[in-house]
Design a protein around this motif. Structure first.
Motif, PDB file in Angstrom:
ATOM      1  N   GLU A   1       4.704   2.624  -6.504  1.00 23.34           N
ATOM      2  CA  GLU A   1       4.133   3.970  -6.604  1.00 23.34           C
ATOM      3  C   GLU A   1       2.803   4.057  -5.865  1.00 23.34           C
ATOM      4  O   GLU A   1       2.506   5.073  -5.216  1.00 23.34           O
TER       5      GLU A   1
ATOM      6  N   GLU B   1       6.997  -3.214 -14.883  1.00 24.47           N
ATOM      7  CA  GLU B   1       5.887  -2.258 -14.879  1.00 24.47           C
ATOM      8  C   GLU B   1       4.978  -2.479 -13.673  1.00 24.47           C
ATOM      9  O   GLU B   1       4.591  -1.526 -12.981  1.00 24.47           O
TER      10      GLU B   1
ATOM     11  N   ARG C   1       8.141   7.141 -15.919  1.00 21.77           N
ATOM     12  CA  ARG C   1       7.193   7.524 -14.865  1.00 21.77           C
ATOM     13  C   ARG C   1       7.610   8.844 -14.213  1.00 21.77           C
ATOM     14  O   ARG C   1       6.774   9.720 -13.944  1.00 21.77           O
TER      15      ARG C   1
ATOM     16  N   ALA D   1       4.562   0.045 -10.464  1.00 22.79           N
ATOM     17  CA  ALA D   1       3.211   0.529 -10.175  1.00 22.79           C
ATOM     18  C   ALA D   1       2.831   0.235  -8.721  1.00 22.79           C
ATOM     19  O   ALA D   1       2.215   1.077  -8.047  1.00 22.79           O
TER      20      ALA D   1
ATOM     21  N   ILE E   1       5.499   8.536  -6.374  1.00 22.76           N
ATOM     22  CA  ILE E   1       6.431   8.473  -7.494  1.00 22.76           C
ATOM     23  C   ILE E   1       7.867   8.278  -7.019  1.00 22.76           C
ATOM     24  O   ILE E   1       8.320   8.942  -6.093  1.00 22.76           O
TER      25      ILE E   1
END
Length: 251
Positions: free
Chosen positions: A72, A65, A127, A69, A77
């Motif tokens: 991103e 995660e 996501r 993140a 994305i």
């Protein structure tokens, strides 16, 4: 899907198939993020490819995660995920001294190769579902299986099981993700010239190459990367596993 300007995540991108794939995708215009548990190899590969690096343990939900993140935040994305993180070990079910296979070793291989692959793709897809489609799809996931999934040699019970499961979950995941316009494909490569194989004695490498009918040689890392690129750009390839082995069958 065209990759120019698109964000691509490559796990296990610090070396071998992952590093070659990251390098090719970056050269073709993708914004690449390399995820690897080895910070030295990961940073080196990222520097060579012109990519972003995030240290990541694919078996940890929190680590994946955080890495996704970070990628991103840096690039936006992710639309492409290539899972190359994995380990191998030759351990017989019962060894020559009559001792059983270490359950700890079996679990470690399954955890990294299978659970780690699913952990990463599940979080990546979650996501991606929030993003708008690009044309007829949102993105694509490419997982690395192995010909050991189909004809593993002695000592590959754990490795073969993990790679066969990657094949087995491809179709149900493709059906899960179809409403979200996300594809998933598995590649089952034969023996490629990874750093591990390169380190083997020449006589052993020659024997491995001799087992490949045509072309009668070991695979090049760049060929795997090119195949990943072809899959990314081929919308009808979905929910399947493709052998990539020169017709080799393990003995």
């Amino acid at each position: 899907m065209e990759i120019d300007g698109v964000v691509a995540i490559v796990t296990g991108g610090g070396s071998g198939l992952g590093a070659a794939t990251a390098k090719l995708l970056a050269a073709r215009g993708a914004k690449v993020a390399i995820l690897d548990r080895d910070p030295i190899a990961g940073e080196r590969s990222a520097t060579e490819a012109g990519a972003f690096f995030a240290q990541c343990d694919v078996t940890s939900e929190a680590s994946v995660e955080a890495a996704l993140a970070a990628a991103e935040a840096r690039h936006g994305i992710g639309r492409i995920l290539v899972n190359c993180a994995g380990v191998s070990d030759l351990v017989k079910t019962v060894d020559d001294d009559g001792r059983p296979h270490s359950l700890e070793v079996f679990r470690r291989i399954i955890d990294i190769n299978l659970v780690g692959t699913f952990n990463t793709l599940s979080q990546f897809a979650a996501r991606l579902c929030a993003a708008d489609p690009i044309g007829e799809e949102r993105g694509v996931i490419v997982n690395t299986s192995s010909i050991a999934a189909f004809d593993g040699i002695a000592g590959q019970a754990a490795y073969g099981a993990s790679k066969n499961a990657i094949v087995g979950m491809s179709l149900p995941i493709a059906r899960d993700l179809a409403p979200h316009k996300i594809r998933i494909v598995a590649i089952a490569p034969g023996t490629f010239l990874s750093p591990m194989v390169e380190a083997l004695p020449k006589s052993y490498k020659d024997a491995l190459a001799a087992a490949v009918p045509h072309p009668n040689r070991l695979g090049r890392l760049e060929e795997f990367a090119e195949f990943v690129w072809t899959i990314i750009r081929s919308p009808m390839v979905n929910g399947t596993c493709i052998r990539f082995d020169g017709a080799a069958r393990l003995q």
